[in-house]
Design an enzyme around this catalytic site. Structure first.
Site, PDB file in Angstrom:
ATOM      1  N   LEU A 267       0.803  -1.220   0.000  1.00  0.00           N
ATOM      2  CA  LEU A 267       0.000   0.000   0.000  1.00  0.00           C
ATOM      3  C   LEU A 267       0.840   1.276   0.000  1.00  0.00           C
ATOM      4  CD1 LEU A 267      -2.702  -1.121   2.592  1.00  0.00           C
ATOM      5  CD2 LEU A 267      -3.022  -0.843   0.148  1.00  0.00           C
ATOM      6  N   ARG A 268       2.159   1.116  -0.088  1.00  0.00           N
ATOM      7  CA  ARG A 268       3.007   2.317  -0.067  1.00  0.00           C
ATOM      8  C   ARG A 268       2.703   3.227  -1.257  1.00  0.00           C
ATOM      9  NH1 ARG A 268       7.687  -0.985   1.800  1.00  0.00           N
ATOM     10  NH2 ARG A 268       7.873  -0.598   4.039  1.00  0.00           N
ATOM     11  N   GLY A 269       2.409   2.648  -2.414  1.00  0.00           N
ATOM     12  CA  GLY A 269       2.096   3.445  -3.598  1.00  0.00           C
ATOM     13  C   GLY A 269       0.884   4.336  -3.367  1.00  0.00           C
TER      14      GLY A 269
END
Length: 309
Positions: free
Chosen positions: A247-249
């Site tokens: 979920l970093r993007g």
């Protein structure tokens, strides 16, 4: 993360950031650049001084730009404990390293794709936790190590390990200028700087101060910038359809879009702001053939317009 051809000014650009960012308050004489207001960014000695009611001397200073040499040892990066002094005098004799100096500043790694694996692991640990812990012979010392990690390199010299690549919020690609007139302009500006660096800097002082004020105002207003729920959903849809791991993007794209909107003086994120930042936030996170170079961002832009149209 800045990747591109040799001689395109990557390192020069990064080092210029120090003159653009606002000064910060630090505790005078503290090796960790401790924030006098934030316990999470304080060294243990400063915390103890506050607990004992001592008055701290606070000074304003530019943020630190710390260069991490490729050949640095782990002790140079993390710091060392003087075991002999600890055993004979009963004190924790700690010699801070580069991570201590970089706290609340910028840690810059040129040719980051050539960095030794053991140093990559150290950076991953500190970047994830915001703290650096050194343990020797049963003695453990921790200090804050919250820094902006900036890396640069030439993709022809090798790719980064996926674990480290994923830690970089954004990925910029720098290409060699092809326009002959613009190349001449750059050459002339460089020659003007070589002749009289002081005069060269003075000629750009007004523009630089204007940019400093714009960044200062943007930082002050950033907390009030809003992004609509439907835009957040569309960002996550782009990430999902591009098969972006984790979920970093999503998180970085939301943050970057807010930062850009604030820099423009707006209090609400638009689809145009997202279109500007999303290629840099996602291009290095796409699943790809190990033999391919990092995607140019065209795939991200195509998916963006498909979802946002």
């Amino acid at each position: 993360m800045i990747m591109g051809d040799r001689g395109t000014g990557k390192s020069t650009t990064v080092r210029s950031l120090v003159d653009l960012l606002p000064e910060i308050q630090v505790v005078a004489g503290d090796p960790y650049n401790s924030d006098p207001q934030d316990p999470e960014a304080m060294g243990m000695e400063v915390r103890e001084s506050i607990t004992k009611g001592k008055e701290l001397t606070v000074v304003l200073t530019k943020i630190n730009m710390v260069d991490l040499p490729l050949g640095a040892t782990e002790d140079r990066v993390c710091g060392t404990i003087d075991i002999e002094k600890a055993l004979t005098e009963g004190v924790k004799a700690f010699e801070p390293g580069l991570l201590a100096k970089a706290n609340r500043g910028i840690l810059y790694v040129d040719e980051v794709n050539l960095l030794d694996d053991h140093l990559v692991d150290v950076l991953l640990d500190s970047a994830a936790s915001g703290w650096n812990t050194v343990e020797r012979e049963g003695i453990s010392i921790s200090h804050p190590a919250r820094f902006i990690l900036i890396g640069s390199g030439n993709p022809e010299e090798g790719e980064l390990r996926p674990q480290l690549l994923d830690r970089f919020g954004m990925h910029a690609q720098v290409g060699t200028v092809r326009d002959a007139e613009l190349r001449v302009k750059i050459v002339e500006e460089r020659a003007r700087f070589d002749r009289n660096p002081k005069e060269f800097r003075s000629s750009y002082m007004a523009e630089q101060e204007k940019l400093q004020q714009q960044i200062g105002a943007a930082r002050a207003c950033l907390g009030s910038v809003q992004i609509d729920h439907d835009l957040k959903v569309k960002i996550s849809k782009v990430c999902a359809e591009l098969n972006v791991d984790g979920l970093r993007g999503d998180i970085v794209t939301n943050r970057a879009a807010k930062a850009l909107a604030s820099l423009k003086g707006k209090d609400k994120v638009s689809a145009e702001d997202i279109a500007t930042v999303i290629p840099n936030c996602l291009r290095h996170r796409l699943r790809k053939d190990p033999l391919e170079s990092i995607d140019s961002g065209l795939l991200v832009i195509e998916k963006f317009y498909e979802v946002f149209s």
